[in-house]
Design an enzyme around this catalytic site. Structure first.
Site, short mmCIF file in Angstrom:
data_model
loop_
_atom_site.label_atom_id
_atom_site.label_comp_id
_atom_site.label_asym_id
_atom_site.label_seq_id
_atom_site.Cartn_x
_atom_site.Cartn_y
_atom_site.Cartn_z
N ILE A 56 -82.36 7.95 43.50
CA ILE A 56 -80.97 8.19 43.62
C ILE A 56 -80.27 7.66 44.58
O ILE A 56 -80.51 8.04 45.82
CB ILE A 56 -80.54 9.63 43.34
CG1 ILE A 56 -81.35 10.25 42.08
CG2 ILE A 56 -79.24 9.87 43.32
CD1 ILE A 56 -81.17 11.80 42.46
N GLU A 57 -79.48 6.37 44.34
CA GLU A 57 -78.93 5.58 45.61
C GLU A 57 -77.54 6.15 45.79
O GLU A 57 -77.00 7.04 45.03
CB GLU A 57 -78.84 4.04 45.37
CG GLU A 57 -80.44 3.73 45.12
CD GLU A 57 -80.35 2.09 44.68
OE1 GLU A 57 -79.72 1.30 44.47
OE2 GLU A 57 -81.67 1.67 45.08
N ASN A 58 -77.03 5.78 46.95
CA ASN A 58 -75.77 6.08 47.36
C ASN A 58 -75.17 5.01 48.14
O ASN A 58 -75.52 4.14 48.66
CB ASN A 58 -75.92 7.22 48.45
CG ASN A 58 -74.68 7.77 48.70
OD1 ASN A 58 -73.95 7.53 49.74
ND2 ASN A 58 -74.34 8.85 48.32
N ALA A 59 -73.50 5.02 47.95
CA ALA A 59 -72.64 3.94 48.57
C ALA A 59 -72.93 3.88 50.04
O ALA A 59 -72.55 2.79 50.39
CB ALA A 59 -71.47 4.22 47.93
N TYR A 61 -75.43 4.12 51.25
CA TYR A 61 -77.04 3.70 51.44
C TYR A 61 -78.19 4.83 52.23
O TYR A 61 -79.06 4.83 51.51
CB TYR A 61 -77.16 2.24 52.47
CG TYR A 61 -76.35 1.12 51.71
CD1 TYR A 61 -75.94 1.22 50.51
CD2 TYR A 61 -76.39 -0.14 52.24
CE1 TYR A 61 -75.32 0.03 49.85
CE2 TYR A 61 -75.82 -1.18 51.58
CZ TYR A 61 -75.20 -1.02 50.35
OH TYR A 61 -74.52 -2.11 50.02
N CYS A 66 -85.94 8.42 47.24
CA CYS A 66 -87.09 7.87 46.59
C CYS A 66 -87.18 8.72 45.32
O CYS A 66 -87.04 10.17 45.28
CB CYS A 66 -88.19 7.58 47.06
SG CYS A 66 -88.13 6.19 48.40
N GLU A 68 -90.24 9.55 44.33
CA GLU A 68 -91.32 10.41 44.64
C GLU A 68 -90.70 11.76 45.22
O GLU A 68 -90.95 12.94 44.83
CB GLU A 68 -92.17 9.84 45.32
CG GLU A 68 -92.85 8.52 44.83
CD GLU A 68 -92.21 7.49 45.07
OE1 GLU A 68 -90.97 7.36 45.07
OE2 GLU A 68 -92.88 6.32 45.28
N CYS A 104 -93.31 4.37 49.53
CA CYS A 104 -92.89 3.88 50.58
C CYS A 104 -93.76 4.95 51.63
O CYS A 104 -94.07 6.00 51.54
CB CYS A 104 -91.24 4.15 50.67
SG CYS A 104 -90.68 5.70 51.05
N CYS A 107 -92.32 8.46 51.79
CA CYS A 107 -92.85 9.11 50.45
C CYS A 107 -94.08 9.65 50.59
O CYS A 107 -94.45 10.68 50.45
CB CYS A 107 -92.60 8.71 49.36
SG CYS A 107 -90.70 8.47 48.78
#
Ligand code: THU
Length: 150
Positions: A56-59, A61, A66, A68, A104, A107
């Protein structure tokens, strides 16, 4: 090293196909408008329940999370803290999963918190039949965990 077949000791009791299918399905929910890299994960609890997650990304950043950690957060927030395995499916946007997506570093450390690295399986999958199996200790050797603090 990881293996492409079910040869790692203890893997027989893991419902690999279900776990991979769940991860691939969860990947469809990924919110990744900035990287266009879609990831799904499915973590198996000791009670053999599956919790899924996507990235779930975010503006801004940095608040991005992630797949996981989404899956682990869902499980832990529902009271599940012991895990046997996780399947991860990640690849640039598109139906075909063209690569194995490895967790990553962050995670890997989060997984370490709730697992035994000597017996916890990390499955990276392109499909239900094309995958690799690792133990967490292979991906995070000589790790630091909760036991170190007691
Ligand atoms: N990503 C994951 O969801 N899991 C990983 O272990 C590697 C990276 C996500 C974060 C970000 O949304 C995108 O993939 C590109 O880094």
């Amino acid at each position: 090293m990881g293996t492409e077949k079910n040869t790692v000791a203890g893997i027989e009791e893991i419902p690999i196909t279900d776990l991979i299918r769940s991860a691939i399905d969860a990947r469809k929910k990924a919110y990744a408008p900035y990287s266009n890299y879609m990831v799904g994960a499915a973590v198996l609890t000791n009670e053999l329940r599956i919790y899924t997650g996507c990235n779930i990304e975010n503006a801004a950043y940095t608040p991005s999370i992630c797949a996981e950690r989404t899956a682990v957060s869902k499980a832990v927030s529902e009271g599940k803290r012991k895990f046997k395995a996780i399947a991860v499916a990640g690849s640039p946007k598109g139906e075909t999963i063209s690569q194995y997506a490895y967790p990553c570093g962050v995670c890997r450390q989060v997984l370490r918190e709730f697992t035994d690295p000597d017996s916890f399986f990390v499955i990276v999958a392109k499909s239900e039949t094309d995958y690799k199996v690792y133990l967490l200790k292979e991906l995070l050797p000589e790790s630091f965990g909760p036991e170190n603090l007691f």
